[in-house]
Design a protein around this motif. Structure first.
Motif, PDB file in Angstrom:
ATOM      1  N   ALA A  14       0.839  -1.211   0.000  1.00 55.39           N
ATOM      2  CA  ALA A  14       0.000   0.000   0.000  1.00 55.39           C
ATOM      3  C   ALA A  14       0.869   1.254   0.000  1.00 55.39           C
ATOM      4  CB  ALA A  14      -0.933  -0.013   1.204  1.00 55.39           C
ATOM      5  N   ASP A  17       2.964   2.982  -3.410  1.00 55.62           N
ATOM      6  CA  ASP A  17       2.412   3.858  -4.437  1.00 55.62           C
ATOM      7  C   ASP A  17       2.319   5.298  -3.934  1.00 55.62           C
ATOM      8  OD1 ASP A  17       0.723   3.812  -7.128  1.00 55.62           O
ATOM      9  OD2 ASP A  17      -0.254   5.160  -5.693  1.00 55.62           O
ATOM     10  N   THR A  19       0.470   7.778  -4.896  1.00 51.26           N
ATOM     11  CA  THR A  19      -0.909   8.261  -4.773  1.00 51.26           C
ATOM     12  C   THR A  19      -1.496   7.822  -3.440  1.00 51.26           C
ATOM     13  OG1 THR A  19      -1.207   8.190  -7.168  1.00 51.26           O
ATOM     14  CG2 THR A  19      -3.209   8.218  -5.824  1.00 51.26           C
ATOM     15  N   ARG A  20      -1.265   6.565  -3.070  1.00 48.08           N
ATOM     16  CA  ARG A  20      -1.801   6.065  -1.797  1.00 48.08           C
ATOM     17  C   ARG A  20      -1.121   6.738  -0.612  1.00 48.08           C
ATOM     18  NH1 ARG A  20      -2.179   1.167  -5.007  1.00 48.08           N
ATOM     19  NH2 ARG A  20      -0.150   0.425  -4.293  1.00 48.08           N
ATOM     20  N   ARG A  21       0.197   6.996  -0.727  1.00 52.98           N
ATOM     21  CA  ARG A  21       0.883   7.709   0.358  1.00 52.98           C
ATOM     22  C   ARG A  21       0.299   9.110   0.524  1.00 52.98           C
ATOM     23  NH1 ARG A  21       5.460   5.464  -2.127  1.00 52.98           N
ATOM     24  NH2 ARG A  21       6.105   7.507  -2.904  1.00 52.98           N
ATOM     25  N   MET A  23      -2.731  10.029  -0.267  1.00 55.46           N
ATOM     26  CA  MET A  23      -4.069   9.868   0.316  1.00 55.46           C
ATOM     27  C   MET A  23      -3.970   9.685   1.828  1.00 55.46           C
ATOM     28  SD  MET A  23      -6.089   7.439  -2.369  1.00 55.46           S
ATOM     29  CE  MET A  23      -6.848   8.099  -3.839  1.00 55.46           C
ATOM     30  N   HIS A  51      -7.515   2.434  -5.219  1.00 57.07           N
ATOM     31  CA  HIS A  51      -6.429   2.774  -4.298  1.00 57.07           C
ATOM     32  C   HIS A  51      -6.910   2.641  -2.851  1.00 57.07           C
ATOM     33  CE1 HIS A  51      -3.221   4.087  -6.951  1.00 57.07           C
ATOM     34  NE2 HIS A  51      -4.071   4.848  -7.633  1.00 57.07           N
ATOM     35  N   ILE A  52      -8.108   3.106  -2.597  1.00 61.07           N
ATOM     36  CA  ILE A  52      -8.658   3.044  -1.246  1.00 61.07           C
ATOM     37  C   ILE A  52      -8.850   1.594  -0.804  1.00 61.07           C
ATOM     38  CG2 ILE A  52     -10.740   3.580   0.113  1.00 61.07           C
ATOM     39  CD1 ILE A  52     -10.833   6.232  -1.571  1.00 61.07           C
ATOM     40  N   LEU A  55      -5.597   0.299   0.414  1.00 58.93           N
ATOM     41  CA  LEU A  55      -5.337   0.829   1.758  1.00 58.93           C
ATOM     42  C   LEU A  55      -6.202   0.130   2.804  1.00 58.93           C
ATOM     43  CD1 LEU A  55      -5.093   4.603   0.786  1.00 58.93           C
ATOM     44  CD2 LEU A  55      -3.208   3.154   1.593  1.00 58.93           C
TER      45      LEU A  55
END
Length: 127
Positions: A14, A17, A19-21, A23, A51-52, A55
């Motif tokens: 998770a 990425d 984008t996830r970091r 978020m 992505h969510i 996570l």
């Protein structure tokens, strides 16, 4: 051990990425909807939702459904396992580097003192 290892794998996956970091960083400020999490990125709501989900599988966020609104909150507890894994290797490498430093100091102490460098001779001038 496999369960603990697979949870750690999910956390690192998770976090791999950007984008996830990002978020997670946003969720660290306050809970956000899926739309709010997607807004800073050039991705669809479906892409943000994927992505969510990653996570969520890692246990890093909790999603609460309020009618049609999905509200996400950060749950940083799984990060503890990742931090512990990193600290283990930090201690490992610190011990190795401390041993190397001790070895180099011992070698320096065992070496005979170097003779002072001689000054270069200046050439004599002819009268």
């Amino acid at each position: 051990m496999v369960d603990k290892s697979s949870r750690l794998d999910a956390v690192f996956h998770a976090l791999a990425d950007p984008t996830r970091r990002a978020m997670l960083h946003d969720l660290g400020q306050q809970p956000r909807t899926v739309g709010e999490l997607a807004a800073p990125f050039d991705i669809s709501l479906a892409g943000a939702s994927k992505h969510i989900q990653v996570l969520e599988r890692a246990g890093l966020i909790q999603r609460e459904v309020q009618g049609r609104v999905h509200l996400c909150r950060i749950d940083a507890r799984p990060l503890h396992a990742g931090a512990e894994w990193i600290r283990h290797y930090e201690r490992f490498w610190n011990r190795k580097l401390d041993a190397l430093e001790a070895l180099l100091k011992a070698e320096d102490a065992a070496r005979p003192a170097a003779k002072p460098a001689r000054k270069p001779r200046t050439p004599r001038r002819k009268p």
